[in-house]
Design a protein around this motif. Structure first.
Motif, PDB file in Angstrom:
ATOM      1  N   ARG A 198       0.828  -1.210   0.000  1.00 28.03           N
ATOM      2  CA  ARG A 198       0.000   0.000   0.000  1.00 28.03           C
ATOM      3  C   ARG A 198       0.853   1.246   0.000  1.00 28.03           C
ATOM      4  O   ARG A 198       1.940   1.266   0.588  1.00 28.03           O
ATOM      5  CB  ARG A 198      -0.865   0.062   1.261  1.00 28.03           C
ATOM      6  N   VAL A 199       0.321   2.259  -0.633  1.00 25.74           N
ATOM      7  CA  VAL A 199       0.856   3.607  -0.450  1.00 25.74           C
ATOM      8  C   VAL A 199      -0.335   4.494  -0.094  1.00 25.74           C
ATOM      9  O   VAL A 199      -1.460   4.242  -0.527  1.00 25.74           O
ATOM     10  CB  VAL A 199       1.562   4.146  -1.713  1.00 25.74           C
TER      11      VAL A 199
ATOM     12  N   VAL B 104      -2.151  -2.717  -3.736  1.00 28.38           N
ATOM     13  CA  VAL B 104      -1.838  -3.635  -4.831  1.00 28.38           C
ATOM     14  C   VAL B 104      -1.767  -5.037  -4.246  1.00 28.38           C
ATOM     15  O   VAL B 104      -1.004  -5.282  -3.309  1.00 28.38           O
ATOM     16  CB  VAL B 104      -0.473  -3.306  -5.488  1.00 28.38           C
ATOM     17  N   ASP B 105      -2.594  -5.930  -4.772  1.00 32.06           N
ATOM     18  CA  ASP B 105      -2.596  -7.324  -4.310  1.00 32.06           C
ATOM     19  C   ASP B 105      -1.989  -8.207  -5.380  1.00 32.06           C
ATOM     20  O   ASP B 105      -2.309  -8.065  -6.566  1.00 32.06           O
ATOM     21  CB  ASP B 105      -4.026  -7.794  -4.042  1.00 32.06           C
TER      22      ASP B 105
ATOM     23  N   VAL C 135      -2.828  -9.792 -10.345  1.00 27.36           N
ATOM     24  CA  VAL C 135      -2.523  -8.484  -9.748  1.00 27.36           C
ATOM     25  C   VAL C 135      -3.752  -7.591  -9.826  1.00 27.36           C
ATOM     26  O   VAL C 135      -4.320  -7.388 -10.899  1.00 27.36           O
ATOM     27  CB  VAL C 135      -1.342  -7.804 -10.469  1.00 27.36           C
ATOM     28  N   THR C 136      -4.164  -7.084  -8.677  1.00 27.75           N
ATOM     29  CA  THR C 136      -5.315  -6.168  -8.649  1.00 27.75           C
ATOM     30  C   THR C 136      -4.939  -4.882  -7.917  1.00 27.75           C
ATOM     31  O   THR C 136      -4.083  -4.889  -7.019  1.00 27.75           O
ATOM     32  CB  THR C 136      -6.542  -6.794  -7.951  1.00 27.75           C
ATOM     33  N   PHE C 137      -5.574  -3.822  -8.341  1.00 21.47           N
ATOM     34  CA  PHE C 137      -5.341  -2.508  -7.726  1.00 21.47           C
ATOM     35  C   PHE C 137      -6.645  -2.038  -7.062  1.00 21.47           C
ATOM     36  O   PHE C 137      -7.708  -2.093  -7.681  1.00 21.47           O
ATOM     37  CB  PHE C 137      -4.917  -1.497  -8.782  1.00 21.47           C
ATOM     38  N   THR C 138      -6.531  -1.595  -5.828  1.00 20.55           N
ATOM     39  CA  THR C 138      -7.721  -1.150  -5.098  1.00 20.55           C
ATOM     40  C   THR C 138      -7.490   0.229  -4.488  1.00 20.55           C
ATOM     41  O   THR C 138      -6.796   0.352  -3.480  1.00 20.55           O
ATOM     42  CB  THR C 138      -8.093  -2.140  -3.970  1.00 20.55           C
ATOM     43  N   PRO C 139      -8.066   1.256  -5.072  1.00 21.44           N
ATOM     44  CA  PRO C 139      -8.035   2.562  -4.414  1.00 21.44           C
ATOM     45  C   PRO C 139      -9.005   2.541  -3.235  1.00 21.44           C
ATOM     46  O   PRO C 139     -10.086   1.950  -3.347  1.00 21.44           O
ATOM     47  CB  PRO C 139      -8.535   3.543  -5.492  1.00 21.44           C
TER      48      PRO C 139
ATOM     49  N   GLY D 278     -13.150   0.558  -0.280  1.00 26.10           N
ATOM     50  CA  GLY D 278     -12.565   0.756  -1.605  1.00 26.10           C
ATOM     51  C   GLY D 278     -13.161  -0.199  -2.606  1.00 26.10           C
ATOM     52  O   GLY D 278     -13.967  -1.081  -2.248  1.00 26.10           O
ATOM     53  N   ILE D 279     -12.782  -0.037  -3.851  1.00 24.66           N
ATOM     54  CA  ILE D 279     -13.264  -0.945  -4.896  1.00 24.66           C
ATOM     55  C   ILE D 279     -12.118  -1.187  -5.863  1.00 24.66           C
ATOM     56  O   ILE D 279     -11.436  -0.243  -6.270  1.00 24.66           O
ATOM     57  CB  ILE D 279     -14.529  -0.375  -5.583  1.00 24.66           C
ATOM     58  N   SER D 280     -11.898  -2.471  -6.190  1.00 21.36           N
ATOM     59  CA  SER D 280     -10.738  -2.827  -7.010  1.00 21.36           C
ATOM     60  C   SER D 280     -11.022  -2.596  -8.487  1.00 21.36           C
ATOM     61  O   SER D 280     -12.159  -2.345  -8.892  1.00 21.36           O
ATOM     62  CB  SER D 280     -10.364  -4.291  -6.778  1.00 21.36           C
ATOM     63  N   ASP D 281      -9.973  -2.735  -9.285  1.00 26.87           N
ATOM     64  CA  ASP D 281     -10.138  -2.565 -10.726  1.00 26.87           C
ATOM     65  C   ASP D 281     -10.972  -3.695 -11.322  1.00 26.87           C
ATOM     66  O   ASP D 281     -11.390  -3.619 -12.472  1.00 26.87           O
ATOM     67  CB  ASP D 281      -8.779  -2.457 -11.421  1.00 26.87           C
ATOM     68  N   ASN D 282     -11.235  -4.760 -10.543  1.00 25.54           N
ATOM     69  CA  ASN D 282     -12.121  -5.844 -10.990  1.00 25.54           C
ATOM     70  C   ASN D 282     -13.534  -5.678 -10.456  1.00 25.54           C
ATOM     71  O   ASN D 282     -14.387  -6.542 -10.664  1.00 25.54           O
ATOM     72  CB  ASN D 282     -11.592  -7.204 -10.509  1.00 25.54           C
ATOM     73  N   GLY D 283     -13.739  -4.626  -9.723  1.00 26.04           N
ATOM     74  CA  GLY D 283     -15.058  -4.375  -9.161  1.00 26.04           C
ATOM     75  C   GLY D 283     -15.295  -5.019  -7.811  1.00 26.04           C
ATOM     76  O   GLY D 283     -16.419  -4.996  -7.299  1.00 26.04           O
ATOM     77  N   ASP D 284     -14.262  -5.614  -7.234  1.00 26.39           N
ATOM     78  CA  ASP D 284     -14.417  -6.228  -5.906  1.00 26.39           C
ATOM     79  C   ASP D 284     -14.373  -5.147  -4.822  1.00 26.39           C
ATOM     80  O   ASP D 284     -13.540  -4.236  -4.863  1.00 26.39           O
ATOM     81  CB  ASP D 284     -13.300  -7.251  -5.652  1.00 26.39           C
ATOM     82  N   ILE D 285     -15.246  -5.331  -3.846  1.00 26.97           N
ATOM     83  CA  ILE D 285     -15.346  -4.327  -2.776  1.00 26.97           C
ATOM     84  C   ILE D 285     -14.417  -4.668  -1.624  1.00 26.97           C
ATOM     85  O   ILE D 285     -14.286  -5.826  -1.242  1.00 26.97           O
ATOM     86  CB  ILE D 285     -16.802  -4.233  -2.279  1.00 26.97           C
ATOM     87  N   LEU D 286     -13.779  -3.643  -1.109  1.00 24.36           N
ATOM     88  CA  LEU D 286     -12.963  -3.793   0.102  1.00 24.36           C
ATOM     89  C   LEU D 286     -13.672  -3.035   1.222  1.00 24.36           C
ATOM     90  O   LEU D 286     -14.014  -1.868   1.061  1.00 24.36           O
ATOM     91  CB  LEU D 286     -11.566  -3.215  -0.138  1.00 24.36           C
TER      92      LEU D 286
END
Lengths: 212, 95
Positions: free
Chosen positions: A148-149, A169-170, A179-183, A197-205
């Motif tokens: 994370r940053v 980044v996972d 590799v997935t990115f989650t803002p 947050g929500i990942s670039d695949n649409g997964d919710i955090l």
């Protein structure tokens, strides 16, 4: 080799994760973490500022199995500087994995996991890295890592609502999209910490931590 | 008469030096996160001598107000800060 390079790259570029795996002496912490990979609940007690002991329940979504484990976290090293702090942790657990998915018929296996976590932060910037190897007999055997940053858009003082904008980044080599990115946004006030947050695949955090 | 005046003067001048209580400011390294600094509030709050504490993340200080007639040694303050996972840079005392 690609996995190795990615691991090294993540460590170098992000160095040090997450809400602290060890609390203050006598502190009790409850963490609920939900992301693309898994849902987890972790309750831990810290007898000292360097160790926490607790119970961890995980449900891995893609692999469709659960782990019930006793987890111990150790603060191996802390760097307290005038305007920053860095930490190096070892996080390990042992327990039972269970799966009834696919070929498994009420399969139970011994499970264990271990990994390191590093973080560095000052009041404006945050960076972290953690990895984990999980072994659960016939049910699962995999390596994951994330980094994370973060940046605080404003600097709040003690007792204020604190807000962080972060990018996670996972890296999960066994997934179809490794590799997935989650803002995400992290907010905390008093003893409550929440992340969404929500990942670039649409997964919710969605994460929540409370510290007593 | 001279003896009484001298005694009164000594009490007035030296009185505060013997008084316990007061304010202690601990300068703490590594105190950058509100969520984590809660540990200092919790642990200092358990001390009998402590009336109230104020954490200043900007100044990296913990200001400890002591109860009247109570004391908290530098060693104990260092111990609590260290126990919380931080390092003491220095301790200032004001009566």
């Amino acid at each position: 080799m690609k996995l190795f390079l990615l691991t090294i790259g993540l460590i170098i570029f992000t160095m040090p994760v997450q809400a602290r795996p060890v609390s203050y002496p006598g502190g009790i912490t409850a963490m609920s973490m939900n992301d693309a990979d898994k849902h987890s609940l972790h309750l831990h007690y810290s007898p000292t500022a360097k160790t926490s002991l607790g119970y961890k329940l995980e449900y891995w979504r893609d692999r469709d199995f659960t782990i019930n484990a006793l987890q111990m976290n150790n603060l191996l090293k802390r760097w307290n500087n005038k305007d920053s702090q860095a930490n190096f942790y070892l996080k390990s657990g042992v327990g039972i994995a269970y799966s009834d998915a696919g070929a498994f018929d009420h399969e139970k296996d011994a499970a264990a996991f271990t990994g390191i976590a590093l973080d560095w932060e000052n009041r404006r910037f945050f960076t972290s890295y953690e990895n984990r190897y999980t072994e659960a007999g016939d049910i699962a055997d995999f390596f994951t890592q994330k980094a994370r940053v973060g940046i605080a858009p404003y600097i709040g003082d003690y007792g204020d609502l604190h807000t962080w904008i972060m990018l996670q980044v996972d890296h999960n080599p066994e997934r179809s999209d490794p590799v997935t990115f989650t803002p995400l946004v992290r907010m905390f006030k008093d003893v409550h910490l929440g992340e969404a947050g929500i990942s670039d695949n649409g997964d919710i955090l969605l994460n929540y931590v409370i510290r007593y | 008469m001279r003896k009484i005046v001298l005694t009164l003067a000594m009490v007035i001048i030296t009185g505060p030096a013997f008084a316990a209580g007061g304010v202690v400011t601990a300068h703490v390294d590594g105190m950058v996160c509100d969520f984590c600094a809660r540990s200092l509030e919790k642990l200092f709050g358990k001390e009998e001598a402590v009336e109230a504490i104020k954490i200043d993340l900007d100044g990296k200080t913990v200001t400890i107000n002591l109860k009247d007639g109570q004391e908290l040694s530098d060693e104990r303050i260092e111990e609590i800060v260290s126990y919380s996972g931080y390092d003491i840079e220095k301790i200032d005392r004001a009566e």
